[in-house]
Design a protein around this motif. Structure first.
Motif, PDB file in Angstrom:
ATOM      1  N   TYR A 360      12.478 111.184  30.889  1.00  0.00           N
ATOM      2  CA  TYR A 360      11.624 112.376  30.786  1.00  0.00           C
ATOM      3  C   TYR A 360      10.685 112.428  29.575  1.00  0.00           C
ATOM      4  O   TYR A 360       9.727 113.210  29.591  1.00  0.00           O
ATOM      5  N   ALA A 361      10.966 111.670  28.522  1.00  0.00           N
ATOM      6  CA  ALA A 361      10.156 111.866  27.309  1.00  0.00           C
ATOM      7  C   ALA A 361       8.690 111.583  27.596  1.00  0.00           C
ATOM      8  O   ALA A 361       8.344 110.677  28.350  1.00  0.00           O
ATOM      9  N   ALA A 362       7.818 112.417  27.014  1.00  0.00           N
ATOM     10  CA  ALA A 362       6.374 112.218  27.184  1.00  0.00           C
ATOM     11  C   ALA A 362       5.748 112.237  25.788  1.00  0.00           C
ATOM     12  O   ALA A 362       6.413 112.582  24.808  1.00  0.00           O
ATOM     13  N   ASP A 363       4.469 111.873  25.724  1.00  0.00           N
ATOM     14  CA  ASP A 363       3.813 111.828  24.410  1.00  0.00           C
ATOM     15  C   ASP A 363       3.886 113.167  23.699  1.00  0.00           C
ATOM     16  O   ASP A 363       4.035 113.233  22.492  1.00  0.00           O
ATOM     17  N   ASP A 364       3.780 114.235  24.489  1.00  0.00           N
ATOM     18  CA  ASP A 364       3.751 115.549  23.849  1.00  0.00           C
ATOM     19  C   ASP A 364       5.048 116.337  24.057  1.00  0.00           C
ATOM     20  O   ASP A 364       5.092 117.544  23.907  1.00  0.00           O
ATOM     21  N   TRP A 365       6.113 115.657  24.454  1.00  0.00           N
ATOM     22  CA  TRP A 365       7.374 116.401  24.689  1.00  0.00           C
ATOM     23  C   TRP A 365       8.609 115.532  24.470  1.00  0.00           C
ATOM     24  O   TRP A 365       8.745 114.482  25.094  1.00  0.00           O
ATOM     25  N   GLU A 366       9.456 116.007  23.586  1.00  0.00           N
ATOM     26  CA  GLU A 366      10.769 115.356  23.412  1.00  0.00           C
ATOM     27  C   GLU A 366      11.788 116.232  24.117  1.00  0.00           C
ATOM     28  O   GLU A 366      12.094 117.334  23.646  1.00  0.00           O
ATOM     29  N   PRO A 367      12.351 115.786  25.239  1.00  0.00           N
ATOM     30  CA  PRO A 367      13.287 116.648  25.966  1.00  0.00           C
ATOM     31  C   PRO A 367      14.598 116.872  25.216  1.00  0.00           C
ATOM     32  O   PRO A 367      15.217 117.932  25.340  1.00  0.00           O
ATOM     33  N   LEU A 368      14.991 115.871  24.427  1.00  0.00           N
ATOM     34  CA  LEU A 368      16.334 115.937  23.821  1.00  0.00           C
ATOM     35  C   LEU A 368      16.288 115.384  22.407  1.00  0.00           C
ATOM     36  O   LEU A 368      15.716 114.310  22.172  1.00  0.00           O
ATOM     37  N   ILE A 369      16.912 116.113  21.496  1.00  0.00           N
ATOM     38  CA  ILE A 369      17.076 115.577  20.141  1.00  0.00           C
ATOM     39  C   ILE A 369      18.573 115.549  19.865  1.00  0.00           C
ATOM     40  O   ILE A 369      19.214 116.598  19.771  1.00  0.00           O
ATOM     41  N   LEU A 370      19.117 114.346  19.798  1.00  0.00           N
ATOM     42  CA  LEU A 370      20.556 114.180  19.531  1.00  0.00           C
ATOM     43  C   LEU A 370      20.711 113.754  18.077  1.00  0.00           C
ATOM     44  O   LEU A 370      20.134 112.754  17.665  1.00  0.00           O
ATOM     45  N   GLN A 371      21.464 114.515  17.312  1.00  0.00           N
ATOM     46  CA  GLN A 371      21.671 114.175  15.899  1.00  0.00           C
ATOM     47  C   GLN A 371      23.149 113.965  15.667  1.00  0.00           C
ATOM     48  O   GLN A 371      23.956 114.783  16.088  1.00  0.00           O
ATOM     49  N   ASP A 372      23.490 112.881  14.981  1.00  0.00           N
ATOM     50  CA  ASP A 372      24.921 112.648  14.785  1.00  0.00           C
ATOM     51  C   ASP A 372      25.346 112.730  13.321  1.00  0.00           C
ATOM     52  O   ASP A 372      26.486 112.442  13.003  1.00  0.00           O
ATOM     53  N   ASN A 373      24.422 113.130  12.444  1.00  0.00           N
ATOM     54  CA  ASN A 373      24.881 113.297  11.056  1.00  0.00           C
ATOM     55  C   ASN A 373      25.237 114.764  10.810  1.00  0.00           C
ATOM     56  O   ASN A 373      24.524 115.670  11.229  1.00  0.00           O
ATOM     57  N   ASP A 374      26.365 114.954  10.152  1.00  0.00           N
ATOM     58  CA  ASP A 374      26.893 116.296   9.933  1.00  0.00           C
ATOM     59  C   ASP A 374      26.049 117.002   8.872  1.00  0.00           C
ATOM     60  O   ASP A 374      25.973 116.560   7.741  1.00  0.00           O
ATOM     61  N   ASP A 375      25.381 118.069   9.254  1.00  0.00           N
ATOM     62  CA  ASP A 375      24.531 118.801   8.319  1.00  0.00           C
ATOM     63  C   ASP A 375      24.722 120.289   8.622  1.00  0.00           C
ATOM     64  O   ASP A 375      24.096 120.848   9.518  1.00  0.00           O
TER      65      ASP A 375
END
Ligand code: G6P
Length: 489
Positions: A360-375
């Motif tokens: 799904y990712a497009a130039d103007d759209w990130e469908p998902l941001i997965l972060q694995d660092n604890d903040d």
């Protein structure tokens, strides 16, 4: 003589240590629901001594260096007053914590076994069980010693926490017949048909261990009932469901429900910090004006992150109007990486995240941001910005994310919540009322709930969220703790 009338025992304590390059020790605040709940109460009373295990080599070094393991007497800021860290031999700790607590009891209570392959109770496991006993005995010995130091040991109350320490109450009871002892389970409790996976003698020892306490606490009625059912079925104990009492081996244990909520004032204050504001700014830049679905979890098998991502993918497939208009922020922090199941699970989470990205990712759209660092400040920032909060565990003792999110959400977030989380008993009594309850295994149903949550009118979302926040803050940790102390007399 010691002034510590209240003894708290848990595996993880309020601080953990790591080594700097020059070999010196740095202290860090401990993590997890149990620790954050207890930290805010243990520090407030001068008569509390918190006994915990050393979890790593640097912890063991710190424990050995401090007089009788008392970190607070060795110049460490524990944030929680008096803390005694037990220097348990690394191999014993590893077998008790990884082999029994996390790979066996956690799996039993959360129904996590892949039964064609596990569990496997053979000779290697017997050794792990022996270590679990000796780990519990270390706590019982430390608790007994601490109560002996008090002028009036009859007034001492010992609060033993969680599945790591199911045997300690009985061991302590044997050493100190008159001590007031409570045990609290922060996890679910397995129903009898699943509990019986444990070798029969082991299952009985666990139940008998908890029944060494005068008071056995659970986060919701369902887990308390499961415990009572197990006591009746496997011990033949005299169980009274209406008064929630168990009579066994000449003693009576009062079983009780103490739900745990959040301290709204403290949480809001923390979430107003400059570090949180900076994270909000950074997130806004990435997310723009897209609608935001947020999840915050340890990368934990029971949290059901893979099916949550699968549901998001299905939402994008079946409701294409959301493509380009929504972003899913998924925070999945590392957890229990000594266990191969957790390493594999982390890989599965990353795999499905990449698939969603590829599809799904497009130039103007990130469908998902997965972060694995604890903040932590970033998690608070995400709560403040969320339109939808997804909490879909397979099974969960309570789940504080489901309570923290609505308290902090600024525009009012819709909560999609697993009916298998303890929190569902408080936040979603009526389906369609306040939280949107889902069956965590039903990926399509979860996708539909996400759609419903995103489609909800602003007014309705706000109204539901305000009620969720009010419920979530009814039982702050201070009250949870005080109620248990009161119940002990
Ligand atoms: C759950 C348990 C806690 C535990 C926490 C984090 O909330 O009930 O006892 O501390 O998970 O797990 P960990 O293995 O990292 O301590």
């Amino acid at each position: 003589m010691s002034k510590h009338q209240v003894l708290v025992a848990s595996n993880r304590g309020p601080v953990s240590f790591s080594l700097r390059d020059d070999g010196s020790l740095v202290a860090r605040r401990g993590g997890g629901g149990l620790v954050s709940g207890l930290s805010s109460v243990a520090g407030t009373g001068t008569d509390v001594l918190w006994i915990c295990a050393a979890l790593s080599d640097p912890d063991r070094a710190a424990a050995r260096r401090a007089p009788e393991g008392r970190l607070d007497l060795d110049g460490h800021d524990t944030g929680s007053g008096a803390v005694q860290m037990l220097d348990i031999a690394a191999a014993t700790f590893h077998r008790a914590y990884n082999g029994v607590a996390n790979s066996t009891l956690w799996f039993v209570h959360h129904l996590l076994f892949d039964t064609p392959n596990s569990p496997h109770f053979g000779r290697a496991w017997q050794r792990e069980w022996a270590s679990y006993r000796s780990y519990n005995a270390s706590f019982a010995t430390a608790l007994a010693a601490a109560s002996d130091k008090v002028a009036d040991p009859g007034g001492v109350r010992a609060l033993v926490q969680d599945y790591h320490l199911t045997l300690a109450p009985r061991m302590l009871r044997d050493a100190h017949p008159t001590l007031r002892i409570a045990h609290f389970s922060h996890t679910p409790w397995a129903p009898p048909d699943y509990f019986r996976l444990l070798p029969a003698a082991v299952g009985r020892e666990v139940l008998d261990g908890v029944l060494g306490a005068d008071h056995a606490g659970f986060l919701c009625d369902r887990w308390a009932r499961a415990f009572l059912d197990c006591c009746a079925e496997f011990l033949g104990a005299d169980v009274d469901h209406s008064s929630r009492t168990v009579r066994y081996r000449g003693g009576t244990t009062q079983v009780a429900v103490h739900a745990l909520g959040v301290d709204g004032t403290e949480l809001r204050e923390r979430a107003n910090g400059a570090d949180v504001a900076a994270r909000m700014q950074a997130l806004r830049e990435v997310v723009g004006d897209h609608r935001l679905i947020v999840r915050v979890d340890r990368t934990e098998l029971s949290k059901n992150i893979v099916r949550g991502l699968a549901a998001y993918r299905e939402l994008l497939a079946t409701h294409p109007q959301w493509r380009g208009n929504v972003t899913h922020l998924a925070f999945a922090y590392p957890s229990r990486h000594d266990l191969p199941e957790y390493r594999e699970y982390t890989a599965s989470v990353q795999r499905i995240a990449r698939e969603i990205e590829d599809e799904y990712a497009a130039d103007d759209w990130e469908p998902l941001i997965l972060q694995d660092n604890d903040d932590y400040p970033r998690s608070l920032a995400a709560y403040r910005l969320a339109d939808v909060l997804l909490v879909n565990p397979i099974r969960d003792g309570m789940n504080l994310v489901a309570k923290e999110g609505p308290v902090l959400s600024e525009r009012g977030c819709a909560l999609v919540l697993s009916r298998e989380a303890g929190a569902a008993a408080e936040l979603g009594q009526d389906v369609g009322q306040d939280a949107l309850l889902v069956n965590p295994f039903d990926v399509s149903g979860t996708a539909e709930a996400l759609h419903e949550a995103l489609s909800m009118s602003q007014d309705e979302r706000r109204a539901r969220c305000a009620r969720l926040a009010a419920t979530a803050t009814l039982l702050p940790p201070q009250k949870w703790f005080a109620d248990q102390l009161d119940a002990l007399g």
